[in-house]
Design a protein around this motif. Sequence first.
Motif, PDB file in Angstrom:
ATOM      1  N   ASN A   1      42.028  43.763 124.297  1.00 58.26           N
ATOM      2  CA  ASN A   1      41.047  43.067 123.448  1.00 58.26           C
ATOM      3  C   ASN A   1      41.595  41.778 122.851  1.00 58.26           C
ATOM      4  O   ASN A   1      40.850  41.018 122.235  1.00 58.26           O
ATOM      5  CB  ASN A   1      40.603  44.000 122.310  1.00 58.26           C
ATOM      6  N   HIS A   2      42.896  41.538 122.996  1.00 54.73           N
ATOM      7  CA  HIS A   2      43.486  40.347 122.406  1.00 54.73           C
ATOM      8  C   HIS A   2      43.243  39.108 123.272  1.00 54.73           C
ATOM      9  O   HIS A   2      42.921  39.216 124.458  1.00 54.73           O
ATOM     10  CB  HIS A   2      44.993  40.545 122.206  1.00 54.73           C
ATOM     11  N   THR A   3      43.438  37.960 122.657  1.00 57.47           N
ATOM     12  CA  THR A   3      43.295  36.685 123.359  1.00 57.47           C
ATOM     13  C   THR A   3      44.673  36.199 123.784  1.00 57.47           C
ATOM     14  O   THR A   3      45.650  36.310 123.029  1.00 57.47           O
ATOM     15  CB  THR A   3      42.640  35.647 122.432  1.00 57.47           C
ATOM     16  N   PHE A   4      44.753  35.619 125.002  1.00 57.09           N
ATOM     17  CA  PHE A   4      46.030  35.176 125.539  1.00 57.09           C
ATOM     18  C   PHE A   4      45.990  33.671 125.815  1.00 57.09           C
ATOM     19  O   PHE A   4      44.963  33.136 126.228  1.00 57.09           O
ATOM     20  CB  PHE A   4      46.372  35.934 126.824  1.00 57.09           C
ATOM     21  N   LEU A   5      47.132  33.035 125.579  1.00 61.28           N
ATOM     22  CA  LEU A   5      47.263  31.598 125.788  1.00 61.28           C
ATOM     23  C   LEU A   5      48.309  31.357 126.866  1.00 61.28           C
ATOM     24  O   LEU A   5      49.455  31.797 126.739  1.00 61.28           O
ATOM     25  CB  LEU A   5      47.710  30.922 124.482  1.00 61.28           C
ATOM     26  N   GLN A   6      47.931  30.666 127.938  1.00 60.60           N
ATOM     27  CA  GLN A   6      48.884  30.349 128.996  1.00 60.60           C
ATOM     28  C   GLN A   6      49.704  29.134 128.564  1.00 60.60           C
ATOM     29  O   GLN A   6      49.178  28.064 128.303  1.00 60.60           O
ATOM     30  CB  GLN A   6      48.177  30.054 130.318  1.00 60.60           C
ATOM     31  N   VAL A   7      51.027  29.344 128.506  1.00 58.97           N
ATOM     32  CA  VAL A   7      51.915  28.269 128.044  1.00 58.97           C
ATOM     33  C   VAL A   7      52.795  27.729 129.160  1.00 58.97           C
ATOM     34  O   VAL A   7      53.468  26.701 128.985  1.00 58.97           O
ATOM     35  CB  VAL A   7      52.799  28.767 126.883  1.00 58.97           C
ATOM     36  N   PHE A   8      52.833  28.431 130.285  1.00 61.15           N
ATOM     37  CA  PHE A   8      53.607  27.953 131.434  1.00 61.15           C
ATOM     38  C   PHE A   8      52.801  28.195 132.705  1.00 61.15           C
ATOM     39  O   PHE A   8      52.236  29.297 132.862  1.00 61.15           O
ATOM     40  CB  PHE A   8      54.959  28.678 131.523  1.00 61.15           C
ATOM     41  N   PRO A   9      52.733  27.217 133.592  1.00 57.39           N
ATOM     42  CA  PRO A   9      53.365  25.894 133.536  1.00 57.39           C
ATOM     43  C   PRO A   9      52.981  25.121 132.266  1.00 57.39           C
ATOM     44  O   PRO A   9      51.888  25.285 131.736  1.00 57.39           O
ATOM     45  CB  PRO A   9      52.845  25.197 134.795  1.00 57.39           C
ATOM     46  N   ILE A  10      53.906  24.267 131.807  1.00 60.84           N
ATOM     47  CA  ILE A  10      53.719  23.559 130.542  1.00 60.84           C
ATOM     48  C   ILE A  10      52.498  22.643 130.642  1.00 60.84           C
ATOM     49  O   ILE A  10      52.423  21.788 131.540  1.00 60.84           O
ATOM     50  CB  ILE A  10      54.964  22.721 130.197  1.00 60.84           C
ATOM     51  N   PRO A  11      51.520  22.815 129.741  1.00 59.46           N
ATOM     52  CA  PRO A  11      50.351  21.912 129.752  1.00 59.46           C
ATOM     53  C   PRO A  11      50.793  20.471 129.436  1.00 59.46           C
ATOM     54  O   PRO A  11      51.694  20.244 128.615  1.00 59.46           O
ATOM     55  CB  PRO A  11      49.467  22.476 128.635  1.00 59.46           C
ATOM     56  N   GLU A  12      50.205  19.512 130.094  1.00 56.37           N
ATOM     57  CA  GLU A  12      50.583  18.119 129.912  1.00 56.37           C
ATOM     58  C   GLU A  12      50.398  17.666 128.470  1.00 56.37           C
ATOM     59  O   GLU A  12      51.174  16.868 127.944  1.00 56.37           O
ATOM     60  CB  GLU A  12      49.770  17.217 130.849  1.00 56.37           C
ATOM     61  N   GLU A  13      49.345  18.168 127.811  1.00 61.19           N
ATOM     62  CA  GLU A  13      49.096  17.731 126.442  1.00 61.19           C
ATOM     63  C   GLU A  13      50.150  18.228 125.456  1.00 61.19           C
ATOM     64  O   GLU A  13      50.245  17.731 124.328  1.00 61.19           O
ATOM     65  CB  GLU A  13      47.708  18.199 125.970  1.00 61.19           C
ATOM     66  N   ALA A  14      50.972  19.204 125.887  1.00 57.15           N
ATOM     67  CA  ALA A  14      52.010  19.734 124.993  1.00 57.15           C
ATOM     68  C   ALA A  14      53.382  19.154 125.286  1.00 57.15           C
ATOM     69  O   ALA A  14      54.318  19.314 124.501  1.00 57.15           O
ATOM     70  CB  ALA A  14      52.061  21.258 125.124  1.00 57.15           C
ATOM     71  N   ARG A  15      53.522  18.471 126.389  1.00 51.59           N
ATOM     72  CA  ARG A  15      54.831  17.963 126.804  1.00 51.59           C
ATOM     73  C   ARG A  15      55.296  16.829 125.887  1.00 51.59           C
ATOM     74  O   ARG A  15      54.528  15.913 125.571  1.00 51.59           O
ATOM     75  CB  ARG A  15      54.756  17.494 128.249  1.00 51.59           C
ATOM     76  N   ASP A  16      56.549  16.881 125.471  1.00 50.85           N
ATOM     77  CA  ASP A  16      57.216  15.842 124.666  1.00 50.85           C
ATOM     78  C   ASP A  16      56.552  15.600 123.322  1.00 50.85           C
ATOM     79  O   ASP A  16      56.779  14.565 122.692  1.00 50.85           O
ATOM     80  CB  ASP A  16      57.280  14.513 125.436  1.00 50.85           C
ATOM     81  N   VAL A  17      55.745  16.530 122.843  1.00 52.60           N
ATOM     82  CA  VAL A  17      55.102  16.364 121.527  1.00 52.60           C
ATOM     83  C   VAL A  17      56.067  16.751 120.413  1.00 52.60           C
ATOM     84  O   VAL A  17      56.212  16.029 119.420  1.00 52.60           O
ATOM     85  CB  VAL A  17      53.819  17.215 121.440  1.00 52.60           C
ATOM     86  N   ALA A  18      56.734  17.864 120.553  1.00 55.00           N
ATOM     87  CA  ALA A  18      57.648  18.331 119.501  1.00 55.00           C
ATOM     88  C   ALA A  18      59.064  17.827 119.713  1.00 55.00           C
ATOM     89  O   ALA A  18      59.843  17.730 118.753  1.00 55.00           O
ATOM     90  CB  ALA A  18      57.640  19.852 119.454  1.00 55.00           C
ATOM     91  N   ALA A  19      59.437  17.564 120.936  1.00 58.13           N
ATOM     92  CA  ALA A  19      60.783  17.052 121.245  1.00 58.13           C
ATOM     93  C   ALA A  19      60.769  16.493 122.647  1.00 58.13           C
ATOM     94  O   ALA A  19      59.899  16.819 123.462  1.00 58.13           O
ATOM     95  CB  ALA A  19      61.820  18.159 121.123  1.00 58.13           C
ATOM     96  N   ARG A  20      61.752  15.636 122.932  1.00 58.67           N
ATOM     97  CA  ARG A  20      61.867  15.123 124.293  1.00 58.67           C
ATOM     98  C   ARG A  20      63.324  15.229 124.722  1.00 58.67           C
ATOM     99  O   ARG A  20      64.249  15.161 123.897  1.00 58.67           O
ATOM    100  CB  ARG A  20      61.376  13.674 124.380  1.00 58.67           C
ATOM    101  N   PHE A  21      63.543  15.440 126.022  1.00 58.80           N
ATOM    102  CA  PHE A  21      64.884  15.577 126.579  1.00 58.80           C
ATOM    103  C   PHE A  21      65.330  14.219 127.117  1.00 58.80           C
ATOM    104  O   PHE A  21      64.647  13.609 127.945  1.00 58.80           O
ATOM    105  CB  PHE A  21      64.892  16.620 127.701  1.00 58.80           C
ATOM    106  N   GLU A  22      66.490  13.781 126.659  1.00 58.89           N
ATOM    107  CA  GLU A  22      67.014  12.479 127.082  1.00 58.89           C
ATOM    108  C   GLU A  22      68.404  12.652 127.676  1.00 58.89           C
ATOM    109  O   GLU A  22      69.215  13.436 127.177  1.00 58.89           O
ATOM    110  CB  GLU A  22      67.080  11.499 125.904  1.00 58.89           C
ATOM    111  N   GLY A  23      68.679  11.895 128.718  1.00 54.78           N
ATOM    112  CA  GLY A  23      70.009  11.894 129.312  1.00 54.78           C
ATOM    113  C   GLY A  23      70.388  13.268 129.839  1.00 54.78           C
ATOM    114  O   GLY A  23      69.560  14.074 130.245  1.00 54.78           O
ATOM    115  N   VAL A  24      71.698  13.519 129.811  1.00 55.79           N
ATOM    116  CA  VAL A  24      72.216  14.745 130.398  1.00 55.79           C
ATOM    117  C   VAL A  24      72.139  15.911 129.430  1.00 55.79           C
ATOM    118  O   VAL A  24      71.829  17.034 129.798  1.00 55.79           O
ATOM    119  CB  VAL A  24      73.679  14.537 130.858  1.00 55.79           C
ATOM    120  N   ASN A  25      72.434  15.649 128.173  1.00 58.11           N
ATOM    121  CA  ASN A  25      72.539  16.779 127.254  1.00 58.11           C
ATOM    122  C   ASN A  25      72.036  16.442 125.855  1.00 58.11           C
ATOM    123  O   ASN A  25      72.677  16.756 124.858  1.00 58.11           O
ATOM    124  CB  ASN A  25      73.982  17.259 127.164  1.00 58.11           C
ATOM    125  N   THR A  26      70.899  15.807 125.772  1.00 55.20           N
ATOM    126  CA  THR A  26      70.367  15.424 124.467  1.00 55.20           C
ATOM    127  C   THR A  26      68.919  15.863 124.328  1.00 55.20           C
ATOM    128  O   THR A  26      68.095  15.639 125.221  1.00 55.20           O
ATOM    129  CB  THR A  26      70.443  13.898 124.269  1.00 55.20           C
TER     130      THR A  26
END
Length: 1441
Positions: free
Chosen positions: A1400-1425
């Motif tokens: 009866n619960h509602t489910f949210l698909q989070v992967f594959p990562i939705p485009e609208e959520a990408r790089d909103v909270a953080a972004r990956f830069e370079g090799v290890n940042t």
Amino acid sequence: MQTVTGRLFLHLRSFLERHFIVKMADSYAFKELWDRALMDYLRSTDRVLQGQAVLQQLCTTEDLMAQIETSQGRFGDWRRKRHRILSILSNAMRPIEGFAKIAQNSLSATPLAPTSVVFGATLFLMESANGESKAYDRIEVLFGSLGEFMHRLEEYIKSEMNRSLQGKVVAILACLLEILGRSERIIKDGRFKKFMAVLSLGEDEKVKASFDRLSRLVEDEERLVVAVTYATGQRIEGKTDKIDRNTQMVEEKVNDVAASLKDATTERRKVEQNELLEHALCTPAHAKNCALFGEYSEDVLQNSGEWLLAEPAFQEWIDRKCPLLWVTGGPGTGKSFLSTVMISKLRVMYPQDPTRASVGYFYIKEHDQHLQDLSNILKSITLQIAAVDSVFRSHAISTSSTIEKIAGAKNMWQNLFLRFYGPGREIENTALVVIDGLDEAPPKVVKDLLRSLEDLSGFAQRQLRLCFAIFGRPELAEYMTPKLQRCMAHVEIGEKNEGDISAYVKKQMHEVLVVRQERKLKSKKAASKLARELHDKIMAKSDGMFFKVVLIMNQLYDKERVPSLFEAIEDTPPQLEKMIRRVLERLASNEDVSKDDLNEILTWVAYSKRPLAISELYSVLHQRSGKAYDALEGRLQGKFASLFKLSRIPGFGLRGEVTDSTDMGQDDSCSLDFDLSSDKDEPAYLSGDASPEKSKDAGESAEYEGISLEAFTNLTAIDVRFTHASIRDFLVKEGESNISGDYGGLGIGINTRTAELHLASTCLKNIFEWNAGNKGFNLIGYSIEYFMDHLLSIAASRISRKDKQPLIRQLYCLFHDEAWTRKLIDTAYYIHNKALHMWFADSKFSTSIRKDWLAYALEDEFNPEAYEWLQKAANSVKEFFRPLAMTAARMWLTKSGQDDQSYRWDQVFQVWILHCYLNMDENGEDKLKGLNLGTLNERRPPLSSPSQLQALADFAGIEKTQHWHTCFAWTLLRAGIIGEAVIHFNKALEIDDKSWKAMQGLSRCYVKQGEFSQAIDFLTKAIKLVPSGIEAVTESLNGDLTDITIARGDAGEAIRHSQERYAANPKNVDAIRDYIKALYAGSHYDQIVNVVQDVKKLETFGTSRDRLPMLLGGYLLYDEIGSALRARNRIELVQSTVDGLSQIHYFQDSPWVYRHVADFKFKYYDRTDDVMAMLEPVIQSKWKMNLSPEVQWGYGYCCKGAIDILSQIYYSNAVAAKVADGNPDCWISKLRALATHEDGNRDGSIVYRVNNASFLLGTWLRIYGNVENAAWKSYFRPSILEAVDMLGDEDPLNDRHAYATLGSTLLSAGDVPNALAALAVTLKSLEVSSCPSQMKWLKEINFGLWWTCDGPCNTLRTKYKGDVYKELHFCEECYDTCFCEDCVKLVKENKLPFRKCSSNHTFLQVFPIPEEARDVAARFEGVNTVVVQKEWLDGVRRDWS
């Protein structure tokens, strides 16, 4: 619907209409009717009767039966198979024989008698069947139908029959002849279907008409009989009226005289009979017995003993389904009062007015010979029954009139009881007899009575008519034969009388002077409070002894001060000590009792740190004398039963033996059937002709000191305790005052001064002598667990210096001599938490050993080297533990060769010993006060730094051989330092390329790195290189192979490989484990069910040898097993095992197992009541206090699990109540208690916890609570702001955890966009999982794979699907819950094999990562940042501040 008989009467009427146009008043009409019927018969059967010579021989039914048997004899065993048809045929023909004789009077001119004709037709009909089974079946039904009404007419032929009735008989016989002829024709034609119509009055018109006529004939005959009878009756009636009047007057006079004579005779006979019974049966014992019942009845408390009347065993007995009931209890438990309650109850149920149900009783008393004589017992019972049962009274009078019949108890039993109540007499008279105090009778009386009662077991009665209830102490068990036990119900008083005791105390409390004064001087409330305190104190001291409580109350009545009341409760009443002494006197006077053995048992039961199993006491006594105490169990259940009680140990645990889990192949079969007549069928080795190995059917009982495995394991599963704590108190008190050593002249007691010393020394001796190969009874489990406790419990100041030397020598060997120190470490591994805690985390143990013992060593008792170490160790804790640390280092890093047995086990415990030792200072004030052994329990080393582990390895200066590198590499591997481990494994192989242990280690390293092919290559080589002598280790290697094939997704190969091992050794627990895992990987649930069923057949009565507890508790396969069983609705297969694992004795040492058991019950049981009952106490601080000190570090893990599970239960119940329009308040209240701190802030505001309960309560309020946003947001705010702060600090290694927390919490709070943005950051590793280089740098910044599916594709110990998924779906209600692409379908279709989430619960698909959520909270830069998006973070902080 008409019956067959009814139809026959209807057909008889039709027959009369056809054949009787004129009245049948003369013989000619009869003859004409018969001749016509005979001609019809001959025509239908094509037969000429005159040519049948056999007809002349058929005059009677017996003649017919003999001819049928002769004619059918050619069909072999026809008579055996067809005995039923002969019986039915004879039953139907016998009335016809009479009818034919009557008809013969009217048919005298016929050539053949009607009897011969009808019998002949019957014979020919039988012959026509010609051996066909179906034909016989039809004939059987035919004659069954005819026989139903023939017997109704049989009565008419017993008297003279008038002419009309004779005509009816001729007509019936004619009709019968027609039916027989028609039936024979149909059978000959083979028309069985049509013949069936004959039997059912169906389709054959001619036969149907014949049956109709036959039916009407019978009906008309009945009417004619009624008419004739009526006419005759009228004539007789007139003549008898006159006779009646004349005789009535005479009868009245005679009756008056007879009545007077009868009354006088009856009274005189009654007096004579009473005198006879009294003379023969009345003894002084009878009067005493009745008086005792009266005395006990006066003292019985109203409504007491109700629990006994509700016992199923009592109900079975009172319903007379079993002849014997034994109610047992120790001294002073109120057995006599209970027996009186039972007697009174029976007398109410069966009022003892003249009745057919009688109640008898007898009280046996130890000090009254009259009340101990078996003849007196039986005589009194006879008199009681005779007083209310007139039928039995007549029997008793008749029997007693012959002296020989009642001479002696045996004759009385046979003649008075068995002959009346036995199966030989079919009467309803019943007797229920209660005998109290049988244990107080002399042994011969007990044996004779019980031997007599054995006769009741053979009564084959639907409801028994003679039943006995026996009240006595447990030692009566020694006299209970198997025959008695099979027909006996048993009730043990135990603690069941607590309600009665409590009621008695409450009632008597009004008689206590101080309580009465308290009410008078103060208030009723004050008096009630004092009464409650006294009641609770008395109940705590009662030990379940009614007698003790009575004695305590007697001491309280006249006390004048409140303190003196409580002091009196603490004091042991003198009368109680007298009762205990009387029990010991009985034993002391018994020549068969060994006082030395009994004293040893008393000492161990009194001073052991936990209840001992029978098997452990067996080992104790064997060590004392060097001889087996074969009768131990019988003695404990018999002569010693007043002192000791036995109880089965719940669940499982280390009990008496240390076993290797890979060597579990015992045969658990044990038969209770045996034959003493001959040994010709015994296995050869039992007669000494062969060894056990040479007898394939020998089983393995020889490994257990000649005791069957079932008996062996049963004795390890039964605890021995004192029946009452008062017995221990008495023994200790007497022991303290025992100066002469004779224990008050009894020779039975405890030496309290040396008891703890004796137990400690015995434990150390067991450690020295322990051999893992021993399979008999031993005390090693107890010894290693408690030797330190006993050492600390010794009052060292009471032991002379000389008497201390033997123990000091043992301590020297244990902590200095490497051979013994190795044994100490080997055995201490089984209590590693406790050992490390007492050695290094608490200085009390080492201080006591050094200061109280080693410091008192006498120089002339030891060699110079030993004495020197003793002196140093007494002054330095580091010196004391140095030999232990050096031995641990050598055990860790040195081996005797590739076949060293220690390669079978990991050496993490030794690493921990070194770590603890090196962290200890000279004063014993170590740095490990808060020692957390969690990683040790997970078989991981205490350190995770290569340099720190290197320092430990270098401590002892051991040469770096191939074994050093191999063992050190394994430690690195367990610490998760894979790269360094590979280096050292390779160094070991460079030195010795046959190092199979190094190859196994490399294989595991490659598995960690995902290199499955290389892992299998090294593992295959390792298996081939395992040397002889340690073949058992191949189980571990093969287990690795199964795990690898599962990890690479090849379930089919894993099943094939593990199935071969399981088939080869289905008792090996490792093979079972790996096979179940492989089957689970392939979703073969049915086969898992089969394996569990097979494993249950191997179980050994709740001991450490049981495999199911190991699989569920030790190997944590509860998800694999639980999912399979629940999916197939067979969860009950493991219910008893799971319940055993949840027992309190186990969680005190292993709280994490308790959590796992609760989790299992929550996930796989339908009801959650038991789960709540288990876990609600866990969250209380008192529960933590009950844990052993060395495992209290595990409380946090257990408590968190309890909160998680309870909050899910409360939330689900609240939702269910809300949906059903019920009241969810009680569940919300419970949830709030878990979600908030009890005290709150100083300003009164609520303090919200950061836990699952808080999130679920916030979710409830948001979705169902209809409250303002501020109300529900308070439950999420602490978690969200804490995560926001983590992202704003200077530590980048905690960022992944912060984003994961934000994602889960914001989703539960309904903030889907921000939740998606946070979760997207944590899913970067899953997105690039196929690229090793990117995965490497993500792991370096602690952003490796994080999420694991909560569905059945992964379990606690095994990731069957791995960490890589195509999709991930998060539940919007259940905190931190997600499912992969396959498992989410199961959730939505309500097909999960365990309780988790809801469709009866509602489910949210989070992967594959939705485009609208990408790089909103953080972004990956370079090799290890990873760059945190500050604007987004500030927005979240602003929304939730």
